[in-house]
Design a protein around this motif. Sequence first.
Motif, PDB file in Angstrom:
ATOM      1  N   UNK A 149       0.984  -1.233   0.057  1.00 44.92           N
ATOM      2  CA  UNK A 149       0.091   0.134   0.176  1.00 44.92           C
ATOM      3  C   UNK A 149       0.875   0.971   0.005  1.00 44.92           C
ATOM      4  N   UNK A 150       0.217   2.247  -0.676  1.00 39.35           N
ATOM      5  CA  UNK A 150       0.907   3.649  -0.485  1.00 39.35           C
ATOM      6  C   UNK A 150      -0.077   4.848   0.177  1.00 39.35           C
ATOM      7  N   UNK A 151       0.312   5.129   1.274  1.00 38.05           N
ATOM      8  CA  UNK A 151      -0.578   5.965   2.107  1.00 38.05           C
ATOM      9  C   UNK A 151      -0.891   7.321   1.101  1.00 38.05           C
ATOM     10  N   UNK A 152      -2.261   7.695   0.944  1.00 36.87           N
ATOM     11  CA  UNK A 152      -2.751   8.799   0.149  1.00 36.87           C
ATOM     12  C   UNK A 152      -2.360  10.113   0.435  1.00 36.87           C
ATOM     13  N   UNK A 153      -1.494  10.744  -0.508  1.00 37.44           N
ATOM     14  CA  UNK A 153      -1.067  12.193  -0.133  1.00 37.44           C
ATOM     15  C   UNK A 153      -2.159  12.996   0.091  1.00 37.44           C
ATOM     16  N   UNK A 154      -3.250  12.824  -0.457  1.00 40.53           N
ATOM     17  CA  UNK A 154      -4.461  13.744  -0.555  1.00 40.53           C
ATOM     18  C   UNK A 154      -4.866  13.854   0.849  1.00 40.53           C
ATOM     19  N   UNK A 155      -4.574  12.703   1.882  1.00 39.55           N
ATOM     20  CA  UNK A 155      -4.904  12.665   3.281  1.00 39.55           C
ATOM     21  C   UNK A 155      -3.866  13.090   4.047  1.00 39.55           C
ATOM     22  N   UNK A 156      -2.583  12.280   3.979  1.00 42.96           N
ATOM     23  CA  UNK A 156      -1.444  12.695   4.818  1.00 42.96           C
ATOM     24  C   UNK A 156      -0.414  13.801   4.425  1.00 42.96           C
ATOM     25  N   UNK A 157      -1.019  14.148   3.070  1.00 42.82           N
ATOM     26  CA  UNK A 157       0.115  15.338   2.798  1.00 42.82           C
ATOM     27  C   UNK A 157       1.652  14.910   2.384  1.00 42.82           C
ATOM     28  N   UNK A 158       2.624  15.612   2.751  1.00 41.05           N
ATOM     29  CA  UNK A 158       3.845  15.140   2.429  1.00 41.05           C
ATOM     30  C   UNK A 158       4.353  14.376   3.498  1.00 41.05           C
ATOM     31  N   UNK A 159       4.491  13.056   3.595  1.00 34.84           N
ATOM     32  CA  UNK A 159       4.692  12.313   4.698  1.00 34.84           C
ATOM     33  C   UNK A 159       6.006  11.539   4.311  1.00 34.84           C
ATOM     34  N   UNK A 160       6.523  11.011   5.181  1.00 29.65           N
ATOM     35  CA  UNK A 160       7.990  10.301   5.421  1.00 29.65           C
ATOM     36  C   UNK A 160       8.135   9.242   6.227  1.00 29.65           C
ATOM     37  N   UNK A 161       8.149   7.838   6.017  1.00 28.46           N
ATOM     38  CA  UNK A 161       8.363   6.894   7.054  1.00 28.46           C
ATOM     39  C   UNK A 161       9.828   6.974   7.409  1.00 28.46           C
ATOM     40  N   UNK A 162       9.844   7.084   8.916  1.00 24.34           N
ATOM     41  CA  UNK A 162      10.964   7.095   9.567  1.00 24.34           C
ATOM     42  C   UNK A 162      11.308   5.477  10.089  1.00 24.34           C
ATOM     43  N   UNK A 163      12.288   5.069   9.654  1.00 30.62           N
ATOM     44  CA  UNK A 163      12.585   3.658   9.666  1.00 30.62           C
ATOM     45  C   UNK A 163      13.048   3.424  11.122  1.00 30.62           C
ATOM     46  N   UNK A 164      13.675   4.378  11.810  1.00 30.43           N
ATOM     47  CA  UNK A 164      13.864   4.165  13.262  1.00 30.43           C
ATOM     48  C   UNK A 164      12.597   3.785  13.968  1.00 30.43           C
ATOM     49  N   UNK A 165      11.454   4.492  14.016  1.00 28.81           N
ATOM     50  CA  UNK A 165      10.218   4.319  14.661  1.00 28.81           C
ATOM     51  C   UNK A 165       9.836   2.850  14.224  1.00 28.81           C
ATOM     52  N   UNK A 166       9.811   2.386  12.912  1.00 30.67           N
ATOM     53  CA  UNK A 166       9.310   1.006  12.424  1.00 30.67           C
ATOM     54  C   UNK A 166      10.323  -0.181  12.999  1.00 30.67           C
TER      55      UNK A 166
END
Length: 595
Positions: free
Chosen positions: A156-173
Amino acid sequence: MKTLSSLEHIRLRTGMYIGRLGDGSNPDDGIYVLLKEVIDNGIDEFIMGNGKLIEVSVKDGSAKIRDYGRGIPLGKLVECVSVINTGAKYNDDVFQFSVGLNGVGTKAVNALSSHFRVLAIRDGQYAEAVFERGALKSQRKGKLKDKQKDGTYVEFTPDADIFGEYQFNLEFIERRMQNYAYLNTGLTLNLNGKSYMSQHGLHDLLTEEIGDDGIYPIGYYKGEHLELAFTHASGDNHYGEEYFSFVNGQFTSDGGTHLSAFKEGFLKGIQTFFKKDYRSEDIREGTTAAVAVKLKSPVFESQTKNKLGNSDIRGWVVQEVKDAVEDWLHKNGEAAKKLELKIIANEKLRTELNVVKKEAREAAKKITLKIPKLKDCKFHLEDGDKGENTMLFLTEGDSASGSMVSSRDVMTQALFSLRGKIENMYGKKRAAIYKNEELYNMMMALGIESDVSGLRYAKIVIATDADFDGFHIRNLLLTFFLSYFEELVTNGRVFILETPLFRVRTKKETRYCYNEKERDEATAALGSQSEVTRFKGLGEISPKEFGQFIGEDIRLVPVSISTLKAVPQVLNFYMGKNTPERRDYIMKNLIDDAG
């Protein structure tokens, strides 16, 4: 009147389903909730004895998850990922200890993704469906050409229309993967090729967290529905208490009834073993512990499952923890002796501290009944929803706070101005706070003197200038929090305010830039006639301009630490005595400003 389809409702009322949106800079942001919902399904399969491996890949803003469970029933694939209240988790015989009991999880991921693909594999057959923003685009079924293990694959790819400019932080994951491994011994999780697994559950978690800082070997117990691990850290490096609590594999960052029941049972177990009525604060000071419970019907206080609300579990959790702690102390006599010495030392420190506290309070009364340098706001953390957006800005000097005072939101934003550089508190005992008027006042303003649970604001925001003095004050404040109130940092309460470094303007337009790249882009866009100003301090930004930087578009950088055991080394290196290593580090990293 308007009736929304369930997926339309998820898109319109996102917060009801995933708690918050965010851009990925906070571990509770929505994109991580989406990832968790999919992985949880694989975890639930493992718990039921199906599949010992979950593979996760996260890059370029998209996620792929493959589990080796039974696979979603092929005939129900589309319904299972798009029709609310469809799923096997309502059947106790199929899923006894599931986290995602509401049947919303994967549907929410589907509805909130611009691309969502699911593939189920069972007995050599497969079914696949592709969606965009919850709408089915294609589906197919058939027989696999090559033999593959049963299971489910989701991308899946989170929807930029809802989340805006997002970025996954691998440290959290990575942190989440490690927690999954601790809670599910025997399960292997792969994230971008790196494996996470644990043989000893919560025992491994505490070992990783505090390293060699425990004053006795980690106490450990695992029952059918309860697992716990505990130790006490040496007072030189750790003040206060640190807890990690979980329900059905879900990290409950705000605790809940299982954690309060654990604390009660822990206290009773120790009091019963020593046959002494030791006070709870003397027993708990310096505790680092982890507790995980498995429940058939967990009730969480929010969709994001940060806090457990089941009151019916208190009795059995208290009793089982009490028995487990008492039993462990009987079997580990040497550890029991060390624990008792720690409790006695805590008693002595508390008594000494009470004398100092009394003197400090008397002195404070003489000054004024109000806390000097605090401009308070109307609402506080205890005011429920109204308190959730409250913040206390820690500023340096009156010039910076001057701009903020007139542009802040008086309902939710408070200010505490420091006179300049505060004392370096590294390696000092807690009593030292009471001898320092400024730090004492700041602690009282925050409401954390007795316990961090008394915190009056949702966020503590360090707002210092972006120059060397500002960075030094920032370090001194972080040293203070990490030395005495590290839970504030580990609970994600401490932030750094980002303010613009440059203003680029023409007669028609003004843009504020937070770094050189933004400055260059603004200069290119506004043309060579534009005027560039560099802000040296917060006091240079006029109150009229300042409002926008602490309003809706406020940029906050969360302060986080990877593990508790890293704190003493980091503080010692940067804030301790000048060592040859630190001098070498400074020499290597000096920047020649003159050029």
